[in-house]
Design an enzyme around this catalytic site. Structure first.
Site, PDB file in Angstrom:
ATOM      1  CE  LYS A 222       1.452   3.179   1.335  1.00  0.00           C
ATOM      2  NZ  LYS A 222       2.743   3.469   1.989  1.00  0.00           N
TER       3      LYS A 222
ATOM      4  CG  ASP B 249       4.244   0.418   1.239  1.00  0.00           C
ATOM      5  OD1 ASP B 249       4.757   1.107   2.123  1.00  0.00           O
ATOM      6  OD2 ASP B 249       3.438  -0.500   1.493  1.00  0.00           O
TER       7      ASP B 249
END
Ligand code: NDP
Length: 444
Positions: free
Chosen positions: A126, A166
């Protein structure tokens, strides 16, 4: 002390300034107790949990950029490459002022299990930045994305680490990031997913997380003797996940009546109108007050409160820790019987516990929202083949994957004597595959 307790104590001590990371590890390890206890000696000898909870690599870098007035700004850039046991690191980039190392580590940790659950060969990672895209011009967004990628490109690649979007990173940002990667590295490869259709993107990727959430929810309800059709849904968020969850909800015969953003929320008794929502959020990038202006029966409420709406099913699709204990109590009191997480860790530990103890079907994000990353993996496959599949083909694969995930989760929970505990089921099913691969690959 048990191995799990030892590790939780170590995590809390070593990461004292990282509450989100501690929360995520606690949730996962607590639910893995029965599995770990069965193999405690071997896992302890191999320091399996220490390796599982320590990222393979954490990158923190400077991102300088110049605004339209000529002022220089500096943001933090992050990429946490958490676990590559089952495939290249895969996970989104988040641009939001709340981003810090704790948030990125919790997301990367969770991503490892989620990616494992998809059944596809992708590891967990991430990244992101504390950059706030709100109110920035297109040129400023481009300047930031180019500077961010100038550093990030050293560490990623189609077979190494494949980021995606995201919060705050949508089609526009992915385009700028991709352009800069190609310019510096001089290769045309599927290094990012969520790309535009004209340069290697996959049909149905944009819709995948929201659609996948609804396919998952439909299967959950079906297997619990209920139908999605005719049900009232409370949805939070008004971004990518929420919008396409709302769209698919209508298509499957349910009625979504709420949505929210970071300033307030909407109750629309006629059901949320998807086209109006897209116009306000995707096109104008405006506040939800604009939605209320366009829909005479809709009511806009300032601040929090979306979970006070009576509903059958709640779908939190905005951000982490947005559904608290008081919200869980309100949902239960109002007759809600299922909560499926579209966002990552939107429900606090206390709220999760309350929902589970009160017989509400609760499905964690790592299972319910895995449709996005699964379709990203399908985009990687299409890029490798240099082919593009049709919308229907991708959508059909997505449906199959979500139904499969539900059953893997359900079966794992049953196998360990915790039928109906989908948190445990998701963690166990995701964990077993990663551990198997880690063990086979030796002490690395
Ligand atoms: P978007 O940026 O498209 O939308 C996020 C939405 O949540 C916006 O409506 C935003 O409001 C709201 N929001 C963000 N932060 C806060 C906050 N602190 N408080 C209240 N509301 C907030 O993001 P996505 O829809 O892509 O992501 C939503 C969630 O889903 C995240 O948890 C993400 O990690 C998760 N997710 C996303 C996937 C994807 O494919 N996109 C895949 C799997 C999970 P505003 O409009 O005011 O900014």
């Amino acid at each position: 002390m048990s191995y799990v307790n030892d590790i939780l104590a170590q995590i809390a001590e070593k990461n004292a300034s990282e509450p989100e990371f501690i929360q995520a590890v606690t949730e996962v390890l607590e639910s893995l107790r029965p599995v770990i206890e069965r193999n405690e000696e071997a896992y302890r000898r191999d320091a399996l949990l220490e390796r599982l909870t320590t990222p393979e690599r954490c990158l923190l870098f400077r991102v300088p950029w110049v605004d339209d007035q000529g002022q220089v700004h500096v943001n933090n850039g992050y990429r946490v490459q958490f676990n590559s046991a089952i495939g290249p690191y895969k996970g989104g980039l988040r641009f939001h002022p709340s981003v810090n190392l704790s948030v990125i580590k919790f997301l990367g940790f969770e991503q490892t299990f989620k990616n494992s659950l998809t059944g596809l060969p992708i590891g967990g990672g991430k990244g992101g930045s504390d950059f706030d895209p709100k109110g920035k011009s297109d040129r400023e967004i481009m300047a930031f994305c180019q500077s961010f990628m100038t550093e990030l490109q050293k560490y990623i690649g189609a077979n190494t680490d494949v980021p995606a979007g995201d919060i705050g990173v949508g089609a526009r940002e992915i385009g700028y990031l991709y352009g800069q990667y190609k310019r510096i590295r001089d290769v045309y490869e599927g290094v990012l997913t969520g790309k535009g259709l004209s340069y290697g993107g996959s049909l149905a990727r944009k819709q995948a997380t929201g659609y996948g959430l609804l396919y998952f929810t439909q299967e959950l309800l079906r297997c619990n003797g209920k139908a999605l059709e005719g049900k009232i849904l409370a949805v939070s968020g008004a971004g990518n996940v929420a919008t396409y969850a709302i769209e698919k909800a209508w298509q499957l015969g349910a009625k979504p009546v709420t949505c929210s953003d970071s300033t307030g929320w909407i109750y629309d008794p006629d059901g949320i109108d998807v086209e109006t929502l897209k116009q306000v959020k995707e096109v104008k990038r405006a506040r939800l007050t604009e939605y209320a202006k366009a829909r005479p029966n809709a009511v806009y409420h300032e601040g929090k409160g979306v979970w006070s709406t009576p509903c059958d099913v709640a779908l939190p699709c905005a951000t982490q820790n947005e559904l608290h204990l008081e919200d869980a109590k309100m949902l239960a009191a109002n007759g809600c019987f299922a909560v499926c997480e579209g966002a990552n860790m939107p429900t606090t530990l206390e709220a999760t516990k309350y929902l589970q103890e009160h017989g509400i079907l609760f499905c964690p994000g790592k299972a319910a929202n895995a449709g996005g990353v699964a379709t990203s993996a399908l985009e990687m496959t299409q890029n490798s083949e240099r082919l593009s599949w049709t919308f229907e083909e991708v959508d059909q694969k997505l449906q199959g994957i979500m139904v499969n995930i539900f059953h893997n989760v359900d079966d794992a929970a049953k196998e360990y004597g915790m039928a109906g505990n989908y948190v445990a089921g998701a963690n166990i099913a995701g964990f077993l595959k990663v551990v198997d691969a880690m063990t086979a690959q030796g002490i690395v």
